[in-house]
Design an enzyme around this catalytic site. Structure first.
Site, PDB file in Angstrom:
ATOM      1  N   HIS A   6       0.837  -1.192   0.000  1.00  0.00           N
ATOM      2  CA  HIS A   6       0.000   0.000   0.000  1.00  0.00           C
ATOM      3  C   HIS A   6       0.876   1.246   0.000  1.00  0.00           C
ATOM      4  CE1 HIS A   6      -3.093  -2.887   0.785  1.00  0.00           C
ATOM      5  NE2 HIS A   6      -2.575  -3.199   1.955  1.00  0.00           N
TER       6      HIS A   6
ATOM      7  N   ARG B 126      -0.474  -4.430  -6.585  1.00  0.00           N
ATOM      8  CA  ARG B 126      -0.250  -5.879  -6.560  1.00  0.00           C
ATOM      9  C   ARG B 126       1.041  -6.253  -7.270  1.00  0.00           C
ATOM     10  NH1 ARG B 126      -5.625  -4.886  -7.452  1.00  0.00           N
ATOM     11  NH2 ARG B 126      -7.010  -5.607  -5.773  1.00  0.00           N
TER      12      ARG B 126
END
Length: 407
Positions: A99, A285
């Site tokens: 993140h 990702r």
């Protein structure tokens, strides 16, 4: 004080039993249930039980931000609930992900808005302008990959596989056993052309099988190697399998927590937990998923400093206090676990809301001024900032409750 109805999210990696059983519904469920969202995220806000009606928590906050959030939370985060509480049930591994920091999220969101990428586009990286620190606390044994392992131990693990094709990569990390060496090796692996990956990965998996068939006393990295084999079977030809060999392999026992700040590469593998995070949906990702993977953007946000001792335990709020606090630096949230036993004092939650309470074992009675509310296992409640302090007592036997509020 109101009963709160969570929003159920069904993803392929979820469990057909864990959340349903906790919430007292028939098992197995019709679909894999991955997350139960408790909060006011625009994508799936929870519902407040008001008399015979259900009102969106998002709408309730918009209608009365002062009463619901309070002046302190509004001063820091505006007219939005800054945290999101979840039940998370992983039957299969989640994607390898990280993140962004607050600055990275703002820059990325502004950039993608200017480029005209729709918020619901599958190639969108930044769906809001917030960072997403998160804390997960295990309800069952919880397995995860989290943060880069100490490079010296990674060199030792790779050598133990005895795969000649790995020698070049081992030398790369051995020559620079720090965050720069980890960045170089991770970048090399995550960008390998498919033909090279298709040659290297099977040799590594064969080395993993050989390692596990060796003498038990020499299998120091057995847990890590079994994870690599499992991921290789589930995600054939995925560079994320290589990346998993660089990460800490974590097992949380019930009650233990794992805090992840911005930039820490991680993947939850298996287990049921309570998770609290900043109210954001920004995910970069790196593999182990059919979803969008943006390697250049992931490399921009990753923190390659080795993560040591990521597991956290809670500390009692005071002597004999049934409230146990998980300390994190996140300003958006604070999480505590309340353990009630027969004859123990009631738990007093004096700090004003906003607050979400989730009962994970037993049955409790909440008292808030002249009002009271019963929470059975799997049920949750919303405490607004305007509400009086809350007292929690067990109804019969032992009970467990989680409390999420602003940090």
């Amino acid at each position: 004080m109101h009963l709160l109805h969570g929003a159920l999210r069904t993803y392929a990696w979820g469990s057909r039993t864990a959340i349903a059983e906790l919430c007292g519904r028939p098992v197995p469920s019709n679909h894999p249930e991955a997350e139960l969202w408790l909060g006011a995220h625009p994508a799936n806000p929870s519902g407040l039980q008001v008399g015979e009606s259900t009102v969106s928590l998002l709408d309730a906050i918009a209608a009365d931000p002062v009463g619901q959030l309070g002046t302190r939370a509004r001063a820091g985060f505006g007219d939005r609930l800054p945290f999101l509480l979840k039940l998370l049930a992983a039957e299969e591994p989640l994607s390898l992900q990280a993140h962004p920091s607050a600055a990275q999220a703002k820059e990325g969101f502004t950039r993608e808005e200017a480029a005209g990428i729709p918020l619901d586009s599958p190639i969108r990286n930044y769906r809001d302008d917030s960072h997403k620190p998160e804390l997960v606390v295990a309800l069952t044994r919880f397995e995860a990959l989290a943060g880069f392992r100490d490079p010296h131990r990674t060199v030792d693990l790779l050598r133990a596989l005895d795969v000649p094709a790995l020698e070049h990569y081992i030398a790369l990390l051995e020559g620079q056993p720090d965050s720069s060496g980890l960045r170089a090796l991770f970048t090399t692996w995550i960008t390998l052309p498919p033909p090279a990956l298709g040659t290297l990965l099977p040799q590594i998996l064969e080395g993993c099988v050989r390692y596990l068939s060796g003498p038990a006393e020499s299998r120091v990295y057995a847990r890590e190697i079994r994870t690599v084999l499992g991921l290789g079977e589930s995600y054939p030809g995925d560079a994320g399998v290589l990346a998993s060999m660089l990460l800490n392999r974590i097992t949380l026992e019930p009650g233990q927590g794992l805090y992840l700040a911005a930039g820490n590469l991680h993947a939850y593998l298996h287990g049921l937990g309570v998770e609290v995070m900043a109210n954001s949906d920004n995910v970069l990702r790196g593999g182990l998923t059919p979803k969008h993977v943006d390697v250049p953007e992931l490399l921009r946000v990753l923190d390659f400093e080795p993560l040591t001792g990521p597991a956290r335990t809670a500390s009692a709020a005071g002597p004999g206090d049934p409230v146990y606090v998980y300390a994190t630096p996140a300003p958006e949230f604070a999480l505590s676990r309340i353990e009630l036993t027969p004859g123990c004092p009631d738990a007093e939650l004096r700090r004003p809301g906003p607050r979400i309470l989730l009962c994970t074992a037993g049955s409790v009675t909440l008292r808030c001024g002249d009002e009271h509310l019963v929470l059975e296992r799997g049920q949750s409640a919303w405490i607004a900032a305007v509400d009086p302090a809350v007292t929690v007592s067990t109804r019969a036997g032992s009970a467990q409750l989680f409390s999420a509020t602003v940090g």
